[in-house]
Motif scaffolding. Structure first.
Motif, PDB file in Angstrom:
ATOM      1  N   PHE A 196      -5.586   8.333 -17.908  1.00  0.00           N
ATOM      2  CA  PHE A 196      -4.186   8.394 -18.340  1.00  0.00           C
ATOM      3  C   PHE A 196      -3.782   7.230 -19.226  1.00  0.00           C
ATOM      4  CE2 PHE A 196      -4.487  10.655 -14.285  1.00  0.00           C
ATOM      5  CZ  PHE A 196      -4.005  11.900 -14.663  1.00  0.00           C
ATOM      6  N   ASN A 197      -4.529   6.133 -19.190  1.00  0.00           N
ATOM      7  CA  ASN A 197      -4.237   4.984 -20.050  1.00  0.00           C
ATOM      8  C   ASN A 197      -5.511   4.175 -20.207  1.00  0.00           C
ATOM      9  OD1 ASN A 197      -3.252   2.809 -21.477  1.00  0.00           O
ATOM     10  ND2 ASN A 197      -1.586   2.338 -20.056  1.00  0.00           N
ATOM     11  N   ARG A 198      -6.321   4.534 -21.152  1.00  0.00           N
ATOM     12  CA  ARG A 198      -7.632   3.901 -21.312  1.00  0.00           C
ATOM     13  C   ARG A 198      -7.546   2.458 -21.783  1.00  0.00           C
ATOM     14  NH1 ARG A 198     -11.555   7.663 -20.641  1.00  0.00           N
ATOM     15  NH2 ARG A 198     -11.082   9.840 -21.101  1.00  0.00           N
ATOM     16  N   SER A 199      -6.457   2.059 -22.349  1.00  0.00           N
ATOM     17  CA  SER A 199      -6.349   0.700 -22.885  1.00  0.00           C
ATOM     18  C   SER A 199      -5.390  -0.174 -22.084  1.00  0.00           C
ATOM     19  CB  SER A 199      -5.907   0.744 -24.346  1.00  0.00           C
ATOM     20  OG  SER A 199      -4.655   1.392 -24.481  1.00  0.00           O
ATOM     21  N   GLY A 200      -4.927   0.321 -20.936  1.00  0.00           N
ATOM     22  CA  GLY A 200      -3.991  -0.456 -20.132  1.00  0.00           C
ATOM     23  C   GLY A 200      -4.027  -0.029 -18.683  1.00  0.00           C
ATOM     24  N   THR A 251      -2.201   2.138 -15.216  1.00  0.00           N
ATOM     25  CA  THR A 251      -1.291   3.031 -14.524  1.00  0.00           C
ATOM     26  C   THR A 251      -1.199   2.521 -13.087  1.00  0.00           C
ATOM     27  OG1 THR A 251      -3.085   4.543 -13.919  1.00  0.00           O
ATOM     28  CG2 THR A 251      -1.902   5.019 -15.972  1.00  0.00           C
ATOM     29  N   PHE A 252      -0.286   3.086 -12.311  1.00  0.00           N
ATOM     30  CA  PHE A 252      -0.050   2.542 -10.982  1.00  0.00           C
ATOM     31  C   PHE A 252      -0.079   3.653  -9.934  1.00  0.00           C
ATOM     32  CE2 PHE A 252       1.929  -0.113 -14.153  1.00  0.00           C
ATOM     33  CZ  PHE A 252       1.438  -1.370 -13.829  1.00  0.00           C
ATOM     34  N   GLY A 253      -0.770   3.385  -8.838  1.00  0.00           N
ATOM     35  CA  GLY A 253      -0.899   4.346  -7.760  1.00  0.00           C
ATOM     36  C   GLY A 253      -0.697   3.682  -6.410  1.00  0.00           C
ATOM     37  N   ARG A 254      -0.890   4.450  -5.361  1.00  0.00           N
ATOM     38  CA  ARG A 254      -0.673   3.953  -4.012  1.00  0.00           C
ATOM     39  C   ARG A 254      -1.998   3.541  -3.365  1.00  0.00           C
ATOM     40  NH1 ARG A 254       3.728   7.413  -0.681  1.00  0.00           N
ATOM     41  NH2 ARG A 254       2.443   6.464   0.983  1.00  0.00           N
ATOM     42  N   GLY A 255      -1.999   2.347  -2.797  1.00  0.00           N
ATOM     43  CA  GLY A 255      -3.199   1.845  -2.151  1.00  0.00           C
ATOM     44  C   GLY A 255      -3.558   2.606  -0.897  1.00  0.00           C
ATOM     45  N   ASP A 256      -2.549   3.068  -0.135  1.00  0.00           N
ATOM     46  CA  ASP A 256      -2.873   3.777   1.100  1.00  0.00           C
ATOM     47  C   ASP A 256      -3.559   5.108   0.830  1.00  0.00           C
ATOM     48  OD1 ASP A 256      -0.644   5.088   0.102  1.00  0.00           O
ATOM     49  OD2 ASP A 256       0.566   4.889   1.928  1.00  0.00           O
ATOM     50  N   PRO A 271       0.798  -1.232   0.000  1.00  0.00           N
ATOM     51  CA  PRO A 271       0.000   0.000   0.000  1.00  0.00           C
ATOM     52  C   PRO A 271       0.828   1.279   0.000  1.00  0.00           C
ATOM     53  CG  PRO A 271      -0.128  -1.116   2.131  1.00  0.00           C
ATOM     54  CD  PRO A 271       0.530  -2.067   1.188  1.00  0.00           C
ATOM     55  N   ALA A 272       2.095   1.196   0.416  1.00  0.00           N
ATOM     56  CA  ALA A 272       2.935   2.392   0.473  1.00  0.00           C
ATOM     57  C   ALA A 272       3.759   2.608  -0.786  1.00  0.00           C
ATOM     58  CB  ALA A 272       3.859   2.306   1.693  1.00  0.00           C
ATOM     59  N   SER A 273       3.527   1.796  -1.810  1.00  0.00           N
ATOM     60  CA  SER A 273       4.266   1.963  -3.072  1.00  0.00           C
ATOM     61  C   SER A 273       3.284   2.063  -4.229  1.00  0.00           C
ATOM     62  CB  SER A 273       5.214   0.779  -3.285  1.00  0.00           C
ATOM     63  OG  SER A 273       4.469  -0.405  -3.573  1.00  0.00           O
ATOM     64  N   ASP A 274       3.792   2.423  -5.380  1.00  0.00           N
ATOM     65  CA  ASP A 274       2.944   2.524  -6.577  1.00  0.00           C
ATOM     66  C   ASP A 274       2.664   1.134  -7.128  1.00  0.00           C
ATOM     67  OD1 ASP A 274       2.725   5.282  -6.510  1.00  0.00           O
ATOM     68  OD2 ASP A 274       4.506   5.602  -7.729  1.00  0.00           O
ATOM     69  N   SER A 275       1.816   0.407  -6.422  1.00  0.00           N
ATOM     70  CA  SER A 275       1.525  -0.978  -6.807  1.00  0.00           C
ATOM     71  C   SER A 275       0.039  -1.240  -6.975  1.00  0.00           C
ATOM     72  CB  SER A 275       2.101  -1.940  -5.753  1.00  0.00           C
ATOM     73  OG  SER A 275       1.552  -1.661  -4.471  1.00  0.00           O
ATOM     74  N   LEU A 276      -0.812  -0.216  -6.775  1.00  0.00           N
ATOM     75  CA  LEU A 276      -2.231  -0.358  -7.057  1.00  0.00           C
ATOM     76  C   LEU A 276      -2.423  -0.254  -8.562  1.00  0.00           C
ATOM     77  CD1 LEU A 276      -5.246  -0.415  -6.125  1.00  0.00           C
ATOM     78  CD2 LEU A 276      -5.144   2.088  -6.169  1.00  0.00           C
ATOM     79  N   ILE A 277      -2.915  -1.309  -9.163  1.00  0.00           N
ATOM     80  CA  ILE A 277      -3.056  -1.376 -10.620  1.00  0.00           C
ATOM     81  C   ILE A 277      -4.362  -0.693 -11.004  1.00  0.00           C
ATOM     82  CG2 ILE A 277      -3.220  -2.942 -12.594  1.00  0.00           C
ATOM     83  CD1 ILE A 277      -1.925  -5.010 -10.332  1.00  0.00           C
ATOM     84  N   GLN A 278      -4.272   0.429 -11.680  1.00  0.00           N
ATOM     85  CA  GLN A 278      -5.434   1.230 -12.065  1.00  0.00           C
ATOM     86  C   GLN A 278      -5.730   0.970 -13.538  1.00  0.00           C
ATOM     87  OE1 GLN A 278      -4.512   4.973  -9.064  1.00  0.00           O
ATOM     88  NE2 GLN A 278      -3.485   4.887 -11.041  1.00  0.00           N
ATOM     89  N   LEU A 279      -6.843   0.321 -13.800  1.00  0.00           N
ATOM     90  CA  LEU A 279      -7.152  -0.151 -15.147  1.00  0.00           C
ATOM     91  C   LEU A 279      -8.076   0.801 -15.882  1.00  0.00           C
ATOM     92  CD1 LEU A 279      -7.758  -3.908 -14.228  1.00  0.00           C
ATOM     93  CD2 LEU A 279      -5.819  -2.984 -15.527  1.00  0.00           C
ATOM     94  N   GLY A 280      -7.628   1.242 -17.071  1.00  0.00           N
ATOM     95  CA  GLY A 280      -8.486   1.977 -17.996  1.00  0.00           C
ATOM     96  C   GLY A 280      -8.842   3.383 -17.589  1.00  0.00           C
ATOM     97  N   ASN A 281      -8.029   4.039 -16.776  1.00  0.00           N
ATOM     98  CA  ASN A 281      -8.392   5.402 -16.388  1.00  0.00           C
ATOM     99  C   ASN A 281      -7.995   6.415 -17.466  1.00  0.00           C
ATOM    100  OD1 ASN A 281      -5.643   5.913 -16.064  1.00  0.00           O
ATOM    101  ND2 ASN A 281      -5.709   5.789 -13.820  1.00  0.00           N
TER     102      ASN A 281
END
Length: 488
Positions: free
Chosen positions: A452-456, A458-463, A440-450
């Protein structure tokens, strides 16, 4: 040549071709014969994996003397077509198939690669959702042929399990059962066991099986990991929008005798929870019983039997008492929007005020899905179990009448590839795919289709996503305020 030898020659040739082509497959109950749904994908539909009388635990079907023709879906389990469920279908565009329903509904469907492709593949077993009230494997979205067509080293399995009053009757007379009283969950256990025992002959590897499901199907996957902490069959799990180990969203309830007795009274079996009442209920025709469920607005949920569903889930999970296999878990950013604007969830003659309904939907999404997914992933991380967490953030404008956009198709392909990578190698597949394990403290939350990348991805922080999850008192206060605003 006489016609009879010709006919026999034709039958013999067909059987030989079926075996050589991989369309005739041996199971514990006898041979089944499938078909090619595409030139590279074999399809086997409606294979019985279990039988059971009403409110009895499932058992294996009897051996068959003749090959089973697996060319159509089996009967769907009996559905609860209540007003709310029908409204849900309409709002989501969920087209209820024109299916035959019966109590004889426990069947599996298998899509496997043709024999000239890689065999002994990973096996992905899909568990459908529907709130334990409705759902069927005979649904176009669950057609596994496309996964298998587009990806090597994978076999897809779907199946039916008993639902509503037939799956979890809440009958006091059954409360002391030593096998469990959630018969739908027992069916699921039986289906997984049947697949493990038979899938090798279909080209799948019984030592490379994963479970995946959505909504209630996802919760069922999580329930399986808690009820089968020492299981050796399942090597990984994927949970889409439903995690029991991360919150109380879809746990069991105490046995509700009042609901059972109310239904029994409605069908003429009385309110005395004795053996005579149970025998009477077993004789009520299935459709009449289900109609009474709808007419009495009864809700039959899974109950705590401490066999299939436990009342101490939180402490069990905290103690690490769950199946320690890799997990991919996630939810949808706007999970609850459709429920909040549904007519049944708003006061009569009210109008859906944007600020209030959006706030309500966001709160319900957090408390019901986002926070629980975060906890489920964190529990695995703390137990040194590989875990990945995603949030589906895509919004596409298309409807059933509008063709899918190129970005939507690309995102679908991307997600399918990720899911298959996990199935092939639950321990390392997603890391090789480029997804970091959850922290949760790293850019490991997989954000699908937002945006910034509608077809793949991006990565954010879970916390950061879960910041409000620890503010339970604040969430409760805001939720009460919103409910007051929605009240007449």
């Amino acid at each position: 040549m006489h016609i009879l030898p010709l006919l026999l020659l034709g039958i013999w040739t067909t059987l030989v071709v079926s075996r050589n082509s991989g369309l005739r497959v041996q199971t514990q109950q006898g041979d089944v014969v499938g078909s090619f749904v595409t030139p590279t994908v074999r399809q086997f539909l409606g294979i019985p994996y279990a039988v059971a009388d009403r409110w009895e635990a499932p058992s294996l079907p009897s051996p068959r003397q003749k090959p089973f023709k697996a060319d159509h879906f089996g009967d769907s389990c009996i559905q609860t077509n209540s007003a709310f469920n029908l409204k849900f279908f309409k709002l989501t565009g969920f087209v209820v198939p024109n299916v035959t329903e019966s109590e004889n509904c426990m069947s599996v469907n298998i899509w496997s690669p043709s024999v000239d492709r890689k065999q002994q593949t990973a096996v992905m077993i899909w568990i459908h959702g529907g709130g334990f009230q409705f759902g069927t494997s005979n649904f176009p979205t669950y057609d596994g042929q496309f996964f298998v067509r587009d990806h090597d080293d994978v076999t897809i399995v779907t199946f039916n399990y008993r639902l509503n009053v037939f799956g979890q009757p809440n009958a006091p007379q059954l409360a002391n059962s030593t096998t469990g009283v959630n018969f739908g969950l027992l069916d699921i256990d039986a289906a997984i066991q049947w697949v493990h025992d038979n899938i090798a002959n279909f080209g799948g590897d019984p030592e490379r099986m994963i479970l995946f499901g959505q909504s209630t199907g996802s919760a069922v996957v999580d329930l399986y990991t808690i009820a089968h902490a020492d299981d050796k069959k399942v090597k990984g799990v994927i949970e889409h929008s439903g995690s029991v180990s991360g919150g109380p969203l879809l746990g069991g309830v105490p046995n509700n005798a009042a609901v059972w007795n109310g239904l029994a009274d409605a069908v003429g079996c009385g309110t005395s929870a004795d053996d005579a009442q149970l025998a009477c209920m077993k004789r009520v025709p299935a459709r009449a019983l289900e109609d009474a469920v709808v007419n009495t607005d009864s809700n039959f949920w899974v109950v705590i039997d401490n066999i299939t569903v436990f009342g101490d889930v939180a402490s069990r999970v905290a103690a690490g008492n769950f199946l320690k296999v890799p997990l991919l878990v996630g939810s949808t950013q706007h999970e609850e929007d459709i429920f909040v604007v549904a007519e049944e969830l708003l006061p009569p003659s009210s109008f859906a005020q944007p600020l209030v309904t959006e706030l309500s939907a966001d709160l319900l999404t957090y408390t019901g899905f986002t926070c629980s997914a975060g906890v489920a992933a964190l529990v695995r991380m703390n137990a040194s179990v590989p875990a990945w967490r995603y949030q589906y953030q895509a919004i596409f404008p298309n409807t059933a009448e509008i063709a899918k956009t190129p970005e939507e198709i690309a995102l679908s392909n991307y997600m399918q590839s990720a899911w298959v990578a996990f199935a092939r190698d639950p321990q390392n597949g997603l890391t090789d795919f480029g997804w970091p394990m959850y922290d949760p403290a790293s850019d490991s939350l997989i954000q699908l289709g937002n945006f910034f990348n509608r077809s793949g991805a991006t990565f954010g922080r879970g916390d950061q996503l879960d910041f409000v999850c620890s503010k339970s008192d604040t969430l409760a206060t805001i939720t009460a305020l919103v409910n007051n605003l929605l009240s007449p």
